[in-house]
Scaffold this active site. Structure first.
Site, PDB file in Angstrom:
ATOM      1  N   HIS A 162       0.866  -1.180   0.000  1.00  0.00           N
ATOM      2  CA  HIS A 162       0.000   0.000   0.000  1.00  0.00           C
ATOM      3  C   HIS A 162       0.900   1.226   0.000  1.00  0.00           C
ATOM      4  CE1 HIS A 162      -3.021   2.914   1.206  1.00  0.00           C
ATOM      5  NE2 HIS A 162      -3.953   2.002   1.075  1.00  0.00           N
ATOM      6  N   ARG A 202      -6.663  10.435  -0.195  1.00  0.00           N
ATOM      7  CA  ARG A 202      -6.490  10.913  -1.571  1.00  0.00           C
ATOM      8  C   ARG A 202      -7.835  11.042  -2.270  1.00  0.00           C
ATOM      9  NH1 ARG A 202      -3.011   6.402  -3.396  1.00  0.00           N
ATOM     10  NH2 ARG A 202      -3.359   5.543  -1.316  1.00  0.00           N
TER      11      ARG A 202
END
Lengths: 604, 263
Positions: free
Chosen positions: A236, A256
């Site tokens: 990740h 994000r």
């Protein structure tokens, strides 16, 4: 000989995260007696940590979405090594599974017209993730747990399975011990569902908890089942990097999705510098377009921060290696900047990302509404796992099923964020349903006491060696270092061959691990048992990664930096050979039916 | 268990200094505090220190933990006498001198060392009637709810079931009313169901008779220790108490009931 208790059920489910709970609920609803065996307390499994959301093409926010687009996104993200049947079923059935959770009491965030809200995530063309702030996994596991406790399921908490039991080719039960007393127990069953999650603890930096030691992968492998796609480990892109004790803890992609941007130490949004060709048509041309996408402008393309995880992780890795990283070896993830764009940004961030706010303010003294976070890649998820039939989730061993992270196929070479929570319930339900069918169609097999006694003897062997043996924690730590340094985010043949040698040495050490003290809640003993599983999956990851001489999805080979047309034609299967050694076999990718191929072409 | 290695991983330089931890060790038959000294560095939490102690000097020290990020609610303990999550208690939040005491939650029977038997909470939850939604609002089988209407319930559903509120509740901790009182966690659970916009079940009689809501005398200790900052007393227990009072003790309602057969 050691005394053990034997219990009988139609179906035994090993693991009580989203997939295990959903499987148990389904098998129980079909009239089967069900045992649910969980390594921790009920409701503490790794699903609880999932943050961003659950992908399902409900089209509540953007009516252009459909299962076909979700299917195409999943296949593109997986670089077309996915089991297309699973990708199809997943995309078709995920919306019904989300609505079912709502019917069982889940409270998702809402749209203005009162429906389930959906958010943007990497690799998903449209806003698709049903969510609850940044604690969607908690909502899912609690909903399934609170529904499941009224279904007549027998729950066995804090019990670890050490071996599957077989009658001929078929799996007929499992042997495990309880942590509280260290007593052994046999669960005899007509069908067994593995839902044990992943393998993150094979690496030093990981978002995974201590439980994630590849138990189901190793249990299935030892029982003769095929493992598939083990080279594909997802790093990740955004884990915490500072302070040291929290390194690896996940920072949700939701940051994000809500407008967070990645910058290097010079303040540059480096993600704009490297956009893969197959995503160019779907990526914003500039920062302004990226922001419009975040705000819901349907004509805008997504910002490059929302490219797939494999790509973002490699870009971050590159910035750090080039000396453009943040002070503690990461890059900056900035959500605070949206104050330039919206009023009340601080309140907005706290509302949309409450756990992230809490996590950073408590553990790092960082107020994410005011300053950027420092983040770097962390081992998060394994796309590979037990090879299963797409419709039934049965492994290559009769009576043995697998669902969730422990199963392979849906995600191919790289998983899209949000496709895991939906995977758990779509295939958890299917595994439970087909395990129940199998149980009804097949009578009970016979448990062989010699198998049980042999497995108990192996599990207790560390006590015989006592303090004189190797320290289990030390061996585990050395394995984590080996995998982190030699089979990590950037791989080469030479390093991985060294890793294989090292794994061989660590196996020899693991065979000499000693444990002192009692059997009650003894973490040293538990680690000595988990260690065997970690070594098996580490070997599988390494062997497959060596065999795949290309870079695709989560696998990046510095010595083979490009995709190869040849390698696009096979998946890698790992199984135990007759000589007891691990074999790697190329399995041709099954061709897509014309109608699914057409969906992919239409969505390019 | 590998958490101890996180504390030694690279990531920048940090000063490390020895620190003594006074850890309760024992089981249902009894136990005592043992002192362990380990190195403590920047950003460390109490759980890191416990893991270091396991790896260095007490591999059989029992402790429950999972996520190490304040999300699973497994590593509840009493640190310097206060119920807290070990993974979210930074060393620099504690007094700089003297030993740090770490002991198990005292409201629950000890199993071993820092691990307690929390099965009461699971049994109590099962005794609360499950979610029962109204018929779907739309022909496609879905419901409509406004965000403003679910905010209240979402606060309760943040609960990570760490049971620290149960630990600090004097009805359970000091008076051991586990059989008559479900405790603050389960009252929050009941409130989340009762205030769920879709739910049609009525749990008020159970709250009064089986779940002992009257035992709570609103000292708000539970709210103070909640790591998720759920306003347990004000937002869940008091409104539930008010509903119970309205249902069973309101003289006007009683009067209406005499004339209104049925419910």
């Amino acid at each position: 000989m050691e005394h053990y208790q034997t219990l009988e059920h139609d179906v035994v489910v090993i693991g009580a995260g989203g997939a295990g709970l959903r499987a148990a609920i389904e098998a129980s609803a079909m009239g089967c007696s069900v045992a649910l065996v969980c390594k921790s307390l009920l409701g503490k499994a790794h699903t609880v940590m999932a943050e961003g959301g659950m992908a399902a093409a409900m089209a509540n926010v953007d009516d252009r979405d459909s299962w076909k687009v979700h299917f195409a996104d999943t296949m593109r993200g997986g670089q077309y090594l996915n089991n297309w049947r699973m990708a199809q079923l997943h995309a078709q059935e995920a919306p019904a599974r989300v609505r079912e959770l709502e019917a069982w009491g889940a409270v998702f965030d809402r749209t203005r017209d009162g429906r389930i809200l959906q958010r943007n995530f990497g690799g998903h063309r449209y806003p698709r993730l049903a969510h609850v702030g940044d604690r969607t996994g908690l909502e899912m596991i609690r909903t399934l747990q609170d529904h499941g406790i009224h279904q007549g399921i027998d729950v066995f908490m804090e019990m670890t399975v050490v071996s599957l039991l077989k009658d001929g080719d078929r799996v007929v039960g499992a042997l495990g011990y309880d942590r509280e007393r260290g007593r052994f127990r046999v669960w005899k069953a007509k069908a067994v569902v593995l839902a044990t999650g992943g393998v993150g603890k094979a690496f030093r930096i990981t978002s995974n908890s201590w439980e994630y030691t590849g138990d189901g992968h190793a249990l299935a492998y030892e029982a003769g089942a095929d493992l598939l796609d083990m080279e594909f480990v997802q790093f990740h892109p955004t884990g915490m990097v500072w302070p040291p004790s929290v390194r690896g803890i996940l920072v949700t992609e939701g940051v994000r999705g809500e407008g967070g941007v990645l910058r290097n130490k010079d303040g540059r949004r480096f993600m704009f510098d490297d956009i893969p060709d197959n995503y160019r048509n779907q990526t914003a041309k500039d920062e302004e377009e990226g922001w419009r996408y975040v705000c819901g402008d349907k004509n805008a393309n997504r910002p490059p921060e929302l490219l797939t995880r494999d790509h973002v992780a490699r870009c971050i890795n590159r910035e750090v290696k080039a000396g453009r990283g943040s002070p503690h070896g990461g890059v900056f993830l900035d959500i605070a900047w949206i104050k330039e764009k919206i009023p009340n940004s601080e309140e907005h961030i706290r509302k949309k990302l409450p756990s992230m706010y809490h996590q950073f303010i408590t553990l790092a003294n960082i107020d994410i509404t005011k300053v950027p976070m420092e983040v770097g890649p962390t081992t998060h998820y394994i796309m590979g796992g037990v090879r299963v039939d797409g419709d039934t989730q049965m492994s290559t061993v009769p009576g043995l099923f697998a669902a969730g992270e422990v199963a392979a196929g849906l995600h191919g070479a790289n998983r899209l964020g949000g496709n895991s929570l939906s995977d758990l319930v779509v295939f958890g339900k299917r595994a439970g349903e087909h395990a129940a069918k199998f149980a009804k169609e097949h009578g009970a097999g016979a448990v062989n006491p010699a198998q049980v006694e042999d497995a108990i003897r192996r599990a207790l062997a560390p006590f015989d060696r006592g303090d004189a043996g190797e320290n289990a924690f030390a061996v585990q730590s050395d394995l984590q270092g080996t995998m982190q340094d030699l089979v990590g985010i950037v791989r080469t043949e030479n390093e991985m061959l060294r890793a294989l040698e090292e794994i061989g040495r660590l196996k020899a050490r693991a065979a000499k691990v000693g444990v002192s003290g009692h059997r009650e809640y003894n973490p040293g003993w538990h680690t000595s048992i988990d260690l065997h599983n970690l070594l098996t999956v580490s070997e599988a990851i390494t062997r497959a990664a060596i065999e795949r001489k290309e870079s695709r999805g989560a696998q990046f080979r510095e010595d083979y930096p490009d995709k190869s047309a040849e390698c696009a034609k096979f998946n890698l299967v790992l199984r135990k050979g007759a000589d007891g050694r691990m074999q790697v076999v190329r399995e041709p990718v099954r061709p897509l039916p014309a109608e699914l191929q057409q969906i992919i072409e239409e969505n390019k | 268990m590998a958490g101890q290695h996180n504390s030694t991983s690279s990531g920048g330089s940090s000063e490390r200094a020895p620190r003594t931890f006074r850890v309760w060790r024992g089981d249902a038959r009894g136990g005592q505090f043992h002192d362990y000294t380990t190195q403590v560095g920047e950003g460390m939490v109490v759980l890191d220190a416990i893991h270091q102690i396991q790896a260095e000097s007490a591999p059989d020290l029992a402790c429950r933990w999972n996520c190490k990020a304040g999300k699973c609610g497994s590593c509840s303990a009493e640190i310097n006498g206060t119920p807290r999550l070990m993974c979210m208690t930074r060393m620099d939040q504690l007094p700089p001198d003297g030993p740090v005491t770490v002991e198990p939650m005292r409201a629950f029977p000890p199993v071993r060392d820092l691990v307690t038997d929390v099965s009461h909470n699971f049994r109590a939850k099962k005794s609360i009637k499950k979610f029962t939604p109204r018929k779907p609002d739309a022909p496609d089988g879905t419901w409509r709810m406004q965000q403003a209407d679910v905010d209240r319930v979402q606060e309760f559903r943040k609960c990570i079931e760490c049971f620290l509120c149960q630990d600090v509740c004097h009805v359970l901790r000091d008076h051991h009313k586990h059989d008559e009182f479900v405790g603050p966690r389960l009252l929050v659970y009941a409130a989340a169901l009762e205030m769920h916009p879709l739910d049609t079940e009525n749990r008020l009689a159970d709250l009064k008779n089986r779940h002992g809501i009257g035992y709570c005398n609103i000292t708000k200790c539970c709210t103070k220790v909640c790591p998720e900052h759920i306003t347990i007393t004000d937002n869940s227990i008091i409104p539930l108490k008010e509903r119970v009072v309205d249902e069973f003790y309101d003289p006007l309602t009683k009067l209406f009931r005499i004339f209104k057969p049925g419910k």
